[in-house]
Design a protein around this motif. Structure first.
Motif, short mmCIF file in Angstrom:
data_model
loop_
_atom_site.label_atom_id
_atom_site.label_comp_id
_atom_site.label_asym_id
_atom_site.label_seq_id
_atom_site.Cartn_x
_atom_site.Cartn_y
_atom_site.Cartn_z
N ASP A 98 0.82 -1.22 0.00
CA ASP A 98 0.00 0.00 0.00
C ASP A 98 0.85 1.27 0.00
OD1 ASP A 98 1.09 -0.11 2.52
OD2 ASP A 98 -0.82 0.04 3.61
N GLY A 99 2.12 1.09 -0.35
CA GLY A 99 3.04 2.24 -0.36
C GLY A 99 3.89 2.32 0.89
N THR A 100 3.47 1.62 1.96
CA THR A 100 4.25 1.61 3.20
C THR A 100 5.11 0.35 3.26
OG1 THR A 100 2.54 0.45 4.48
CG2 THR A 100 2.43 2.87 4.39
N HIS A 101 6.01 0.28 4.25
CA HIS A 101 6.90 -0.86 4.40
C HIS A 101 6.95 -1.35 5.84
CE1 HIS A 101 8.31 1.18 0.73
NE2 HIS A 101 8.72 0.00 0.34
N THR A 102 7.33 -2.59 5.99
CA THR A 102 7.62 -3.14 7.32
C THR A 102 9.14 -3.20 7.47
OG1 THR A 102 5.60 -4.47 7.39
CG2 THR A 102 7.40 -5.15 8.84
N PHE A 103 9.64 -2.60 8.53
CA PHE A 103 11.08 -2.52 8.76
C PHE A 103 11.48 -3.51 9.86
CE2 PHE A 103 9.77 1.43 6.90
CZ PHE A 103 10.81 1.78 6.06
N THR A 104 12.60 -4.19 9.65
CA THR A 104 13.06 -5.18 10.63
C THR A 104 14.58 -5.09 10.81
OG1 THR A 104 13.15 -6.82 8.84
CG2 THR A 104 11.19 -6.85 10.23
N THR A 105 15.05 -5.67 11.92
CA THR A 105 16.48 -5.60 12.24
C THR A 105 17.23 -6.88 11.94
OG1 THR A 105 16.04 -6.28 14.51
CG2 THR A 105 16.09 -3.90 14.07
N ASN A 106 16.49 -7.99 11.65
CA ASN A 106 17.17 -9.26 11.37
C ASN A 106 16.46 -10.00 10.24
OD1 ASN A 106 15.18 -11.33 12.63
ND2 ASN A 106 15.49 -9.80 14.27
N PHE A 107 17.20 -10.97 9.66
CA PHE A 107 16.71 -11.66 8.48
C PHE A 107 15.47 -12.50 8.77
CE2 PHE A 107 17.04 -14.98 5.09
CZ PHE A 107 16.84 -14.11 4.02
N LYS A 108 15.41 -13.12 9.94
CA LYS A 108 14.25 -13.97 10.29
C LYS A 108 12.97 -13.13 10.30
CE LYS A 108 12.29 -16.90 13.89
NZ LYS A 108 11.02 -16.17 13.88
N ASP A 109 13.02 -11.99 10.99
CA ASP A 109 11.84 -11.12 11.03
C ASP A 109 11.49 -10.58 9.64
OD1 ASP A 109 11.67 -11.52 13.73
OD2 ASP A 109 12.57 -9.61 14.30
N HIS A 110 12.53 -10.37 8.85
CA HIS A 110 12.33 -9.89 7.48
C HIS A 110 11.57 -10.95 6.67
CE1 HIS A 110 13.00 -8.01 3.62
NE2 HIS A 110 13.71 -9.05 3.19
N LEU A 111 11.99 -12.21 6.79
CA LEU A 111 11.31 -13.29 6.08
C LEU A 111 9.86 -13.44 6.55
CD1 LEU A 111 13.97 -16.16 5.78
CD2 LEU A 111 13.06 -14.69 3.97
N ASP A 112 9.67 -13.33 7.86
CA ASP A 112 8.29 -13.42 8.40
C ASP A 112 7.42 -12.31 7.82
OD1 ASP A 112 9.01 -15.58 9.92
OD2 ASP A 112 9.30 -14.45 11.79
N ALA A 113 7.96 -11.10 7.76
CA ALA A 113 7.19 -9.96 7.21
C ALA A 113 6.92 -10.18 5.73
CB ALA A 113 7.98 -8.67 7.42
N LYS A 114 7.91 -10.75 5.03
CA LYS A 114 7.77 -11.00 3.61
C LYS A 114 6.69 -12.04 3.35
CE LYS A 114 10.99 -11.15 -0.25
NZ LYS A 114 12.39 -11.44 -0.63
N ASN A 115 6.73 -13.13 4.14
CA ASN A 115 5.73 -14.20 3.99
C ASN A 115 4.33 -13.70 4.31
OD1 ASN A 115 7.63 -16.12 3.21
ND2 ASN A 115 8.09 -16.71 5.33
N LYS A 116 4.25 -12.87 5.34
CA LYS A 116 2.97 -12.32 5.76
C LYS A 116 2.37 -11.47 4.64
CE LYS A 116 0.83 -9.44 9.33
NZ LYS A 116 1.07 -8.60 10.51
N ASN A 117 3.21 -10.68 3.99
CA ASN A 117 2.73 -9.78 2.95
C ASN A 117 2.44 -10.49 1.63
OD1 ASN A 117 2.66 -7.29 4.36
ND2 ASN A 117 4.88 -7.15 4.22
N ASN A 118 2.98 -11.72 1.51
CA ASN A 118 2.72 -12.49 0.28
C ASN A 118 1.42 -13.29 0.35
OD1 ASN A 118 4.95 -11.66 -1.14
ND2 ASN A 118 6.28 -13.27 -0.35
N HIS A 119 0.82 -13.34 1.56
CA HIS A 119 -0.42 -14.09 1.72
C HIS A 119 -1.62 -13.16 1.64
CE1 HIS A 119 2.37 -17.15 3.28
NE2 HIS A 119 1.41 -18.01 2.98
#
Length: 348
Positions: A327-348
């Motif tokens: 939606d134009g915004t982003h989820t920011f994370t400090t580590n790769f695991k959280d990044h993957l979780d955010a990525k998977n969440k946004n792909n569903h």
């Protein structure tokens, strides 16, 4: 002898009276002339008049135009009013429609605000445009020859004599990133050079007011700063997030991690694909920040002011990753695991 002296005295008195009367007549005439001069030409039966004030017209030239169109009674008084109102040299060129029922003050006010200038063309360059997109848009608007514009902007050194900030650009650099995105007015028929310089002038103002002092604490060269700002511009959609995005890239550089910016890969590909494939990420290019660490060789687009400010003043955060929320915004994370979780969440 006495009689002669009396006659002389009487004559002097008559002369003084005559002179006083003349002065009074001059004053009365002057007042009447001034009153007529500042008043409308035809208050009872006003007529609309359309006319043009050419570019570069002096106050005297404007007064000639107004008089010839039956809009003022006195050129001298018109020029006096213009100077009294401190508008000498500030009357604007353009197409006007005024009427003979207007007084001089009203006419001067209209001319100081400006009319419609049919010789002026307006164009807008959006933030995040690449040189080729700028050239295409200007060409489509009939303002430039696309090929000539591209050729002129391929070598920044062509303009370095006029713009000191371009002397900092690496040898062989283009003007990518330095043609500031904004809305511009140019005269119809303006050359490619004039349009390029107009945009460089605006970047020069941003350089003086924002970049010149701010860049000192970044540890970056001007070319690197503009490159970073251009990536922030292309990756960001919400102004509030731009300092966060800039911080992510600064943090990755400090930790020796590649930037992994999709925007730089799109630039290397020469097209802005909505989704990049794994093969796209393997493209051999100095602009591929998945394969090469640090900033690319130069900017990938023209950054706007908010992105430049973000590159100068990144947010004080530890983020190393961000992923689009769609939606134009982003989820920011400090580590790769959280990044993957955010990525998977946004792909569903």
């Amino acid at each position: 002898m006495v009689e002669t002296a009396k006659k002389k005295k009487a004559n002097k008195k008559k002369n003084r009276i005559g002179i006083l009367c003349l002065i009074c007549l001059i004053i009365l005439f002057g007042r009447a002339h001034y009153k007529r001069g500042i008043g409308p030409v035809s208050l009872e039966n006003p007529v609309e008049v359309s006319f043009e004030i050419p570019m570069g017209s002096s106050t005297s030239k404007v007064s000639d135009i107004l008089e010839s169109n039956g809009l003022i009674n006195s050129k001298l008084i018109f020029k006096y009013i213009v100077r009294k109102d401190a508008l000498d040299g500030k009357l604007k060129a353009g197409q006007y429609t005024l009427n003979s029922g207007m007084n001089v003050e009203e006419i001067v006010e209209s001319l100081s605000k400006g009319g419609k200038n049919t010789n002026i063309v307006k164009f807008t360059i959006p933030e995040g445009y690449e040189l080729k997109q700028i050239a295409r848009r200007l060409s489509e608007n009939g303002l430039v020859d696309e090929e000539r514009f591209i050729n002129l902007t391929e070598d920044a050194s062509k303009f370095a004599d006029k713009y000191d900030f371009l002397k900092e650009a690496p040898e062989g650099s283009s003007l990518e990133g330095y043609l500031f995105p904004s809305t511009y007015d140019v005269e119809s028929g303006a050359s490619e050079e004039v349009i390029i310089e107009k945009m460089l002038n605006t970047f020069g103002e941003i350089y003086k007011t924002t970049i010149k002092n701010g860049i000192k604490d970044t540890g970056l060269s001007l070319n690197e700063l503009v490159a970073l700002a251009s990536i922030v511009e292309r990756e960001g959609k919400v102004d509030e997030e731009r300092p966060l995005i800039a911080a992510v890239f600064y943090n990755r550089i400090k930790q020796g991690k590649p930037l992994e910016s999709c925007a730089t890969v799109q630039y290397a590909l020469g097209e802005r694909k909505e989704k990049l494939t794994f093969d796209d990420l393997k493209i051999e290019s100095d602009y591929n920040t998945y394969k090469h660490k640090g900033l690319p060789p130069g900017p990938i687009a023209s950054p706007g002011l908010k992105s430049i400010e973000a590159a100068i003043n990144p947010a004080n955060v530890d983020y190393l990753f961000f992923v689009s929320n769609g939606d134009g915004t982003h989820t920011f994370t400090t580590n790769f695991k959280d990044h993957l979780d955010a990525k998977n969440k946004n792909n569903h």
